[in-house]
Scaffold this motif. Structure first.
Motif, PDB file in Angstrom:
ATOM      1  N   GLY A 204       0.820  -1.204   0.000  1.00 48.56           N
ATOM      2  CA  GLY A 204       0.000   0.000   0.000  1.00 48.56           C
ATOM      3  C   GLY A 204       0.856   1.256   0.000  1.00 48.56           C
ATOM      4  N   ARG A 205       0.199   2.393   0.231  1.00 51.44           N
ATOM      5  CA  ARG A 205       0.876   3.690   0.252  1.00 51.44           C
ATOM      6  C   ARG A 205       1.361   4.009   1.661  1.00 51.44           C
ATOM      7  N   TYR A 206       2.621   4.419   1.760  1.00 51.41           N
ATOM      8  CA  TYR A 206       3.243   4.765   3.040  1.00 51.41           C
ATOM      9  C   TYR A 206       3.454   6.281   3.088  1.00 51.41           C
ATOM     10  N   LEU A 207       3.163   6.851   4.241  1.00 53.12           N
ATOM     11  CA  LEU A 207       3.359   8.277   4.459  1.00 53.12           C
ATOM     12  C   LEU A 207       4.628   8.494   5.269  1.00 53.12           C
ATOM     13  N   VAL A 208       5.499   9.379   4.767  1.00 60.51           N
ATOM     14  CA  VAL A 208       6.755   9.715   5.442  1.00 60.51           C
ATOM     15  C   VAL A 208       6.692  11.181   5.851  1.00 60.51           C
ATOM     16  N   GLU A 209       6.753  11.430   7.157  1.00 57.89           N
ATOM     17  CA  GLU A 209       6.695  12.792   7.697  1.00 57.89           C
ATOM     18  C   GLU A 209       7.979  13.099   8.455  1.00 57.89           C
ATOM     19  N   VAL A 210       8.522  14.294   8.217  1.00 57.90           N
ATOM     20  CA  VAL A 210       9.749  14.733   8.885  1.00 57.90           C
ATOM     21  C   VAL A 210       9.452  16.044   9.604  1.00 57.90           C
ATOM     22  N   TYR A 211       9.724  16.070  10.915  1.00 59.65           N
ATOM     23  CA  TYR A 211       9.450  17.232  11.748  1.00 59.65           C
ATOM     24  C   TYR A 211      10.774  17.837  12.224  1.00 59.65           C
ATOM     25  N   LEU A 212      10.875  19.156  12.147  1.00 60.64           N
ATOM     26  CA  LEU A 212      12.039  19.885  12.654  1.00 60.64           C
ATOM     27  C   LEU A 212      11.634  20.648  13.908  1.00 60.64           C
ATOM     28  N   PHE A 213      12.349  20.396  15.000  1.00 59.23           N
ATOM     29  CA  PHE A 213      12.109  21.080  16.263  1.00 59.23           C
ATOM     30  C   PHE A 213      13.326  21.932  16.614  1.00 59.23           C
ATOM     31  N   ARG A 214      13.037  23.074  17.236  1.00 62.78           N
ATOM     32  CA  ARG A 214      14.103  23.933  17.746  1.00 62.78           C
ATOM     33  C   ARG A 214      13.747  24.341  19.168  1.00 62.78           C
ATOM     34  N   ASP A 215      14.597  23.924  20.108  1.00 63.90           N
ATOM     35  CA  ASP A 215      14.390  24.223  21.524  1.00 63.90           C
ATOM     36  C   ASP A 215      13.009  23.773  21.994  1.00 63.90           C
ATOM     37  N   GLY A 216      12.566  22.615  21.512  1.00 62.72           N
ATOM     38  CA  GLY A 216      11.311  22.048  21.967  1.00 62.72           C
ATOM     39  C   GLY A 216      10.078  22.489  21.211  1.00 62.72           C
ATOM     40  N   TYR A 217      10.225  23.413  20.262  1.00 61.85           N
ATOM     41  CA  TYR A 217       9.077  23.921  19.504  1.00 61.85           C
ATOM     42  C   TYR A 217       9.159  23.451  18.055  1.00 61.85           C
ATOM     43  N   LEU A 218       8.002  23.150  17.476  1.00 62.27           N
ATOM     44  CA  LEU A 218       7.945  22.733  16.083  1.00 62.27           C
ATOM     45  C   LEU A 218       8.250  23.923  15.185  1.00 62.27           C
ATOM     46  N   ALA A 219       9.324  23.803  14.406  1.00 59.28           N
ATOM     47  CA  ALA A 219       9.729  24.887  13.517  1.00 59.28           C
ATOM     48  C   ALA A 219       9.259  24.664  12.087  1.00 59.28           C
ATOM     49  N   SER A 220       9.254  23.405  11.624  1.00 62.59           N
ATOM     50  CA  SER A 220       8.866  23.126  10.249  1.00 62.59           C
ATOM     51  C   SER A 220       8.598  21.637  10.115  1.00 62.59           C
ATOM     52  N   LYS A 221       7.865  21.283   9.073  1.00 61.93           N
ATOM     53  CA  LYS A 221       7.636  19.872   8.777  1.00 61.93           C
ATOM     54  C   LYS A 221       7.414  19.699   7.281  1.00 61.93           C
ATOM     55  N   THR A 222       7.678  18.498   6.812  1.00 64.52           N
ATOM     56  CA  THR A 222       7.458  18.153   5.416  1.00 64.52           C
ATOM     57  C   THR A 222       7.041  16.700   5.343  1.00 64.52           C
ATOM     58  N   LYS A 223       6.474  16.313   4.224  1.00 60.95           N
ATOM     59  CA  LYS A 223       6.017  14.928   4.096  1.00 60.95           C
ATOM     60  C   LYS A 223       6.153  14.447   2.663  1.00 60.95           C
ATOM     61  N   GLY A 224       6.213  13.147   2.522  1.00 58.02           N
ATOM     62  CA  GLY A 224       6.270  12.491   1.226  1.00 58.02           C
ATOM     63  C   GLY A 224       5.600  11.136   1.325  1.00 58.02           C
ATOM     64  N   SER A 225       5.730  10.330   0.289  1.00 65.37           N
ATOM     65  CA  SER A 225       5.067   9.027   0.282  1.00 65.37           C
ATOM     66  C   SER A 225       5.856   8.049  -0.575  1.00 65.37           C
ATOM     67  N   LEU A 226       5.596   6.772  -0.359  1.00 60.95           N
ATOM     68  CA  LEU A 226       6.154   5.717  -1.191  1.00 60.95           C
ATOM     69  C   LEU A 226       5.129   4.602  -1.322  1.00 60.95           C
ATOM     70  N   GLU A 227       5.275   3.802  -2.374  1.00 57.52           N
ATOM     71  CA  GLU A 227       4.346   2.716  -2.662  1.00 57.52           C
ATOM     72  C   GLU A 227       5.064   1.377  -2.502  1.00 57.52           C
ATOM     73  N   VAL A 228       4.405   0.460  -1.804  1.00 50.37           N
ATOM     74  CA  VAL A 228       4.886  -0.914  -1.672  1.00 50.37           C
ATOM     75  C   VAL A 228       3.859  -1.818  -2.338  1.00 50.37           C
ATOM     76  N   ASN A 229       4.255  -2.487  -3.422  1.00 51.91           N
ATOM     77  CA  ASN A 229       3.335  -3.321  -4.192  1.00 51.91           C
ATOM     78  C   ASN A 229       3.969  -4.665  -4.495  1.00 51.91           C
ATOM     79  N   LYS A 230       3.124  -5.648  -4.708  1.00 50.16           N
ATOM     80  CA  LYS A 230       3.590  -6.962  -5.142  1.00 50.16           C
ATOM     81  C   LYS A 230       3.866  -6.922  -6.639  1.00 50.16           C
ATOM     82  N   ALA A 231       4.813  -7.753  -7.074  1.00 52.22           N
ATOM     83  CA  ALA A 231       5.184  -7.796  -8.491  1.00 52.22           C
ATOM     84  C   ALA A 231       5.398  -9.243  -8.904  1.00 52.22           C
ATOM     85  N   GLY A 232       5.350  -9.491 -10.204  1.00 55.27           N
ATOM     86  CA  GLY A 232       5.593 -10.831 -10.714  1.00 55.27           C
ATOM     87  C   GLY A 232       4.424 -11.759 -10.464  1.00 55.27           C
ATOM     88  N   ILE A 233       4.724 -13.047 -10.278  1.00 58.09           N
ATOM     89  CA  ILE A 233       3.696 -14.062 -10.071  1.00 58.09           C
ATOM     90  C   ILE A 233       2.955 -13.832  -8.757  1.00 58.09           C
TER      91      ILE A 233
END
Length: 270
Positions: A204-233
Motif C-alpha cells: 500500500g501507500r506509506y506516508l513519510v513525515e519529517v518534523y524539525l524542532f528547535r528548543d522544543g518547539y515545532l519549527a517546520s515539517k514536510t512529508k512524502g510518500s512511497l508505494e509498496v506493491n507486489k510484483a511478478g507471479i
C-alpha cells in the motif's frame, strides 16, 4: 613640539579604540519565540517504489534532508532536533484475549481497532520525550503511545491492556519501532535516517513525515510518500485471490490434486 606630541597621543588612542572594536564579541543570539523560526526542513527518500517479489527479504530505505536558513554562524543560538515518522496503510484488526476453558486455550473476548497502521516507525535524533512536550507529541500523533487506533482507550485499563498487547505483537513482528538515535546529523544542517522494512511488510501507500524542532518547539515539517506493491507471479496470485476468489480456490484444488498425483507416480511401488 607640544602639538606634535598631542597628535601622537590622539593617534595612539584612536588605534586602541579600533583594536577594541575589532575584538568585540559577536552580539548575543536573538531569543526565538515559538512559531517565529525561519528554518525550513527539506527531506526526501531514497526510493518511492518498492516491488515485492518471490526473492524479497526486506529492504532499507534512506530518509535524508537538510535544514534551510539554519543559523550556522551561531550554533549556540538553538538546538535542532529531527523526528521522522513512517506510517503504513491503515487496516482493521481484531485483538482477542486467550482464555482457558476445560484445560484448553481458546479465543476469548476481543476488541476491534479500525485504524491500525500496518507499519509504524519513529526515528529521532534524541528521545522524543526530550525533544518536545507530551502535549505536542499527542497533538502531532508522534510515538507509539500516541497512536490513534480508531478506539478511545482513555480511562479504561482493560482497553489500554488490549492496545498495549497489540502494539507489543506488532513490535515482535518488526512492524512497529521507536529508535531514539535513528536520525543522525551530518554537520549542522544535513541529516539522514535509515528505516528497515521487514519481509512481512504490508502493501500500500506509506506516508513519510519529517518534523524539525528547535528548543522544543515545532519549527517546520514536510512529508512524502512511497508505494509498496507486489510484483511478478506474487502480484498475479494476490490479485486473483481478491478479484476472483472462486477461480482462485478452483486453481488451488487443481494444483493440490496435480501435486498429489505427481507424488504418487514418483514414490509408487510396482
Amino acid at each position: 613640539m607640544g602639538i606634535s606630541r598631542l597628535g601622537s597621543i590622539l593617534l595612539f588612542l584612536m588605534l586602541l579604540a579600533g583594536a577594541a572594536r575589532a575584538q568585540d564579541p559577536l552580539p548575543p543570539a536573538p531569543v526565538i519565540k515559538p512559531g517565529t523560526s525561519q528554518e525550513k526542513v527539506q527531506a526526501d527518500i531514497s526510493t518511492r517504489q518498492i516491488a515485492i517479489e518471490s526473492n524479497f527479504t526486506g529492504i532499507e530505505i534512506l530518509i535524508f534532508g537538510s535544514v534551510d536558513f539554519s543559523d550556522a554562524r551561531m550554533p549556540s543560538s538553538g538546538t535542532y532536533d529531527v523526528i521522522a515518522v513512517v506510517r503504513g496503510p491503515n487496516d482493521s484488526i481484531v485483538v482477542r484475549k486467550k482464555t482457558r476453558v476445560a484445560g484448553v486455550w481458546v479465543n476469548g473476548p476481543g476488541k476491534t481497532y479500525t485504524d491500525v497502521p500496518g507499519f509504524y516507525a519513529v526515528l529521532s535524533s534524541r528521545p522524543i520525550r526530550a525533544i518536545a512536550s507530551d502535549d505536542t507529541l499527542r497533538e502531532l500523533g508522534i510515538g507509539l503511545s500516541e497512536l490513534d487506533l480508531g478506539r478511545d482507550t482513555a480511562g479504561s485499563p482493560q482497553e489500554q491492556s488490549f492496545e498495549s498487547a497489540m502494539i507489543r505483537l506488532m513490535e515482535e513482528r518488526n512492524l512497529y519501532t521507536e529508535l531514539d538515535s535513528g536520525v543522525v546529523f551530518i554537520g549542522r544542517s544535513l541529516f539522514r535516517a535509515t528505516v528497515a522494512l521487514p519481509v512481512n511488510v504490508p502493501t500500500g501507500r506509506y506516508l513519510v513525515e519529517v518534523y524539525l524542532f528547535r528548543d522544543g518547539y515545532l519549527a517546520s515539517k514536510t512529508k512524502g510518500s512511497l508505494e509498496v506493491n507486489k510484483a511478478g507471479i506474487e502480484a498475479t496470485i494476490y490479485n486473483l485471490a481478491f478479484s476472483k476468489p472462486f477461480l482462485y480456490g478452483l486453481m488451488g484444488i487443481v494444483i493440490a490434486v496435480f501435486a498429489g498425483l505427481m507424488g504418487w507416480f514418483a514414490f509408487r511401488r510396482d
